[in-house]
Design a protein around this motif. Structure first.
Motif, PDB file in Angstrom:
ATOM      1  N   VAL A 279       0.844  -1.206   0.000  1.00  0.00           N
ATOM      2  CA  VAL A 279       0.000   0.000   0.000  1.00  0.00           C
ATOM      3  C   VAL A 279       0.875   1.250   0.000  1.00  0.00           C
ATOM      4  O   VAL A 279       0.591   2.233  -0.694  1.00  0.00           O
ATOM      5  CB  VAL A 279      -0.945  -0.006   1.216  1.00  0.00           C
ATOM      6  CG1 VAL A 279      -1.675   1.325   1.339  1.00  0.00           C
ATOM      7  CG2 VAL A 279      -1.949  -1.149   1.104  1.00  0.00           C
ATOM      8  N   ALA A 280       1.957   1.227   0.795  1.00  0.00           N
ATOM      9  CA  ALA A 280       2.863   2.374   0.852  1.00  0.00           C
ATOM     10  C   ALA A 280       3.454   2.669  -0.517  1.00  0.00           C
ATOM     11  O   ALA A 280       3.577   3.837  -0.912  1.00  0.00           O
ATOM     12  CB  ALA A 280       3.977   2.113   1.867  1.00  0.00           C
ATOM     13  N   LEU A 281       3.805   1.624  -1.260  1.00  0.00           N
ATOM     14  CA  LEU A 281       4.354   1.818  -2.599  1.00  0.00           C
ATOM     15  C   LEU A 281       3.324   2.440  -3.532  1.00  0.00           C
ATOM     16  O   LEU A 281       3.653   3.309  -4.343  1.00  0.00           O
ATOM     17  CB  LEU A 281       4.832   0.481  -3.166  1.00  0.00           C
ATOM     18  CG  LEU A 281       6.247   0.052  -2.789  1.00  0.00           C
ATOM     19  CD1 LEU A 281       6.554  -1.315  -3.371  1.00  0.00           C
ATOM     20  CD2 LEU A 281       7.267   1.068  -3.265  1.00  0.00           C
ATOM     21  N   ARG A 282       2.084   2.006  -3.411  1.00  0.00           N
ATOM     22  CA  ARG A 282       1.052   2.541  -4.302  1.00  0.00           C
ATOM     23  C   ARG A 282       0.807   4.020  -4.048  1.00  0.00           C
ATOM     24  O   ARG A 282       0.551   4.782  -4.981  1.00  0.00           O
ATOM     25  CB  ARG A 282      -0.250   1.747  -4.133  1.00  0.00           C
ATOM     26  CG  ARG A 282      -0.215   0.369  -4.755  1.00  0.00           C
ATOM     27  CD  ARG A 282      -1.619  -0.184  -4.939  1.00  0.00           C
ATOM     28  NE  ARG A 282      -2.287  -0.434  -3.670  1.00  0.00           N
ATOM     29  CZ  ARG A 282      -2.228  -1.581  -3.015  1.00  0.00           C
ATOM     30  NH1 ARG A 282      -1.511  -2.583  -3.512  1.00  0.00           N
ATOM     31  NH2 ARG A 282      -2.882  -1.743  -1.885  1.00  0.00           N
ATOM     32  N   ARG A 283       0.875   4.462  -2.793  1.00  0.00           N
ATOM     33  CA  ARG A 283       0.582   5.863  -2.520  1.00  0.00           C
ATOM     34  C   ARG A 283       1.809   6.755  -2.579  1.00  0.00           C
ATOM     35  O   ARG A 283       1.681   7.982  -2.469  1.00  0.00           O
ATOM     36  CB  ARG A 283      -0.112   6.004  -1.167  1.00  0.00           C
ATOM     37  CG  ARG A 283       0.662   5.582   0.051  1.00  0.00           C
ATOM     38  CD  ARG A 283      -0.266   5.534   1.267  1.00  0.00           C
ATOM     39  NE  ARG A 283       0.416   5.097   2.471  1.00  0.00           N
ATOM     40  CZ  ARG A 283       0.973   5.899   3.355  1.00  0.00           C
ATOM     41  NH1 ARG A 283       0.934   7.208   3.168  1.00  0.00           N
ATOM     42  NH2 ARG A 283       1.552   5.423   4.426  1.00  0.00           N
ATOM     43  N   ALA A 284       2.983   6.169  -2.759  1.00  0.00           N
ATOM     44  CA  ALA A 284       4.210   6.967  -2.833  1.00  0.00           C
ATOM     45  C   ALA A 284       4.419   7.512  -4.239  1.00  0.00           C
ATOM     46  O   ALA A 284       4.039   6.883  -5.225  1.00  0.00           O
ATOM     47  CB  ALA A 284       5.405   6.123  -2.408  1.00  0.00           C
ATOM     48  N   ASP A 285       5.039   8.675  -4.325  1.00  0.00           N
ATOM     49  CA  ASP A 285       5.401   9.254  -5.613  1.00  0.00           C
ATOM     50  C   ASP A 285       6.722   8.689  -6.115  1.00  0.00           C
ATOM     51  O   ASP A 285       6.918   8.532  -7.330  1.00  0.00           O
ATOM     52  CB  ASP A 285       5.517  10.780  -5.495  1.00  0.00           C
ATOM     53  CG  ASP A 285       4.220  11.419  -5.050  1.00  0.00           C
ATOM     54  OD1 ASP A 285       3.209  11.231  -5.740  1.00  0.00           O
ATOM     55  OD2 ASP A 285       4.220  12.093  -4.004  1.00  0.00           O
TER      56      ASP A 285
END
Length: 476
Positions: A279-285
């Protein structure tokens, strides 16, 4: 600075569930295993005024930072003192307690949470003593969780013996009492002049295998022990968001749990941690892929690199612990080594750092900002058409049947990642090897040299009226 609301209590009283309820989303991992939450997890929340208060200048919503802390006093489950590598998990106790005390010291309001169903325990009384010793008990609000029905309400009243005034009864499971708690927080915060923090310019996810130094990097950027750093692999369980300002630019660094092979997962918590990392990867730029210079690139890191490419995530390869190997090899040697080990990221920039010493950490963030700028760039349609036609003239895709590749229209349709749509005569001609060639040429010519580019090929749709006219001409 925003006021801080810190949630404290012993393990298994539902602190993380309360945190998620107040935040309005599932951020902190909820699991009955003691010690799941180890670092301070925080988020910004907006608290609205009670419904029965008339609107005026003093009834605006209050904005605060909500902070979840580790369970105080017990950090390992029964029979699980040692992890799968034989490390003693109880050695984390001083670090976890330091994080809790740091959160309490800087808090405007402390939500001292107890379990109404299990009653007041000796550990609850110990925490109450520590809070009184810290002074300013007026900032402590007593919360009794697991009041899952009227029969438990009388048990919640037992918390009054701890000496922090009236107890607010809630059930994080059913959601009852949460609105009343929010109204009490709004009232306790009072009128404040702080402006909500501006949205960060960039979110950076720090990813890598266990014990690569991700938490050390966050702490080096913060200049303080913001998250727990330990030689015990897997210390970080949640994905921890930490807000920073560097040279006048704001960003959020997301410290994620270390990745390892699925067959090596020890429990459900590790499953949740892995999901939080995704999830962190998906919301990171931008992603910082942290590698340990003292260890060879593992299969886990190769798989993670492939996932970053598939997700079209701009990536900075950050080589940590370089101070331990720089006398044995040069950056050029390591670059050549990584080109062989991680060919899928051959376009990604590389930064060498020592998180422990704080060397090169700002360079890694500066590079992340650079990649975010590249991924946010939008190229004009005219330049794209001229460039791709030039590339096609120099070297077009080959066809065994002699079909000539044609491009009818090109346009960038998205940023982050840069997405270029091409209408062509035969999409199959452009797939595979020629697509890779085209991507390399686009990186050479456009300001996307170090970020993934997404190409979308589609066939030209025939105009129904044209087809009808051709059939009419044939009959004539």
């Amino acid at each position: 600075m925003l006021p801080v609301i810190a949630i404290v209590g012993r393990p298994n009283v539902g602190k993380s569930s309360l945190f998620n309820r107040l935040a309005g989303e599932r951020i902190s991992i909820v699991d009955p295993t003691p010690g799941v939450t180890r670092d301070r997890i925080s988020t910004i929340i907006t608290i609205h005024p009670p419904n029965d208060i008339e609107n005026d200048a003093d009834t605006l919503p209050r904005v605060a930072e909500l902070c979840d802390t580790g369970g105080f006093g017990i950090y390992v489950a029964e029979g699980k003192r040692f992890d799968d590598a034989g490390e003693d998990l109880s050695s984390l106790a001083p670090d976890i307690e330091a994080q809790i005390l740091a959160a309490v010291e800087g808090a405007t309001i402390v939500l001292f949470t107890i379990d109404a169903q299990s009653g007041i325990t000796a550990l609850d009384e110990r925490i109450a003593q520590l809070l009184r010793r810290a002074g300013n008990t007026d900032r402590v609000m007593q919360v009794a969780n697991k009041v899952d029905g009227p029969s438990w309400e009388v048990h919640a009243l037992d918390a009054a013996k701890l000496g922090f005034g009236d107890t607010l009864a809630v059930s994080t499971k059913a959601g009852s009492g949460i609105r009343h708690l929010m109204e009490a927080l709004w009232t306790r915060l009072g009128v404040r002049t702080e402006e909500p923090p501006t949205s960060p310019e960039m979110k950076v996810a720090i990813v890598g295998r266990r014990n690569a130094g991700k938490s050390s990097l966050v702490n080096a950027l913060a200049g303080a022990p913001r998250v727990i750093v330990s030689e015990i692999a897997g210390t970080t369980r949640d994905s921890v968001d930490v807000r920073f300002e560097l040279d006048g630019r704001t960003f959020i660094a997301i410290d994620t749990a270390g990745i390892r092979k699925r067959k090596s997962w020890a429990d459900d918590v590790e499953f949740y941690s892995h999901n939080r990392t995704e999830v962190a990867l998906r919301r990171a730029d931008v992603a910082l892929l942290l590698l340990d210079a003292t260890e060879p690139v593992s299969q886990v890191e190769k798989q993670l690199a492939g996932e970053l490419v598939e997700a079209f995530k701009p990536t900075v390869i950050v080589v940590n612990k370089w101070d331990l190997v720089e006398k044995k090899q040069t950056p050029s040697d390591y670059l050549e080594y990584l080109t062989q080990e991680l060919p899928m990221l051959n376009f990604a920039p590389m930064v060498f750092i020592s998180a422990k010493n704080g060397d090169g950490t700002n360079d890694a963030i500066s590079m992340a900002f650079n990649l975010h700028t590249q991924a946010s760039h939008r190229e004009t349609t005219g330049k794209l058409n001229a460039l791709v036609q030039k590339i096609l003239t120099e070297r077009g895709p080959s066809s065994k049947l002699g079909t000539i590749a044609k491009i009818y229209y090109i346009s960038q349709i998205e940023t982050n990642p840069p997405t270029i749509a091409m209408v062509v005569n035969k999409p199959a001609l452009f797939e595979g090897a020629y697509e890779r060639y085209l991507l390399n040429r686009l990186r050479e010519e456009l300001p996307y040299s170090e970020v993934p580019i997404k190409l979308v090929f589609s066939a030209r749709r025939r105009d129904p009226d044209d087809a009808k006219n051709r059939r009419s001409a044939g009959r004539a």
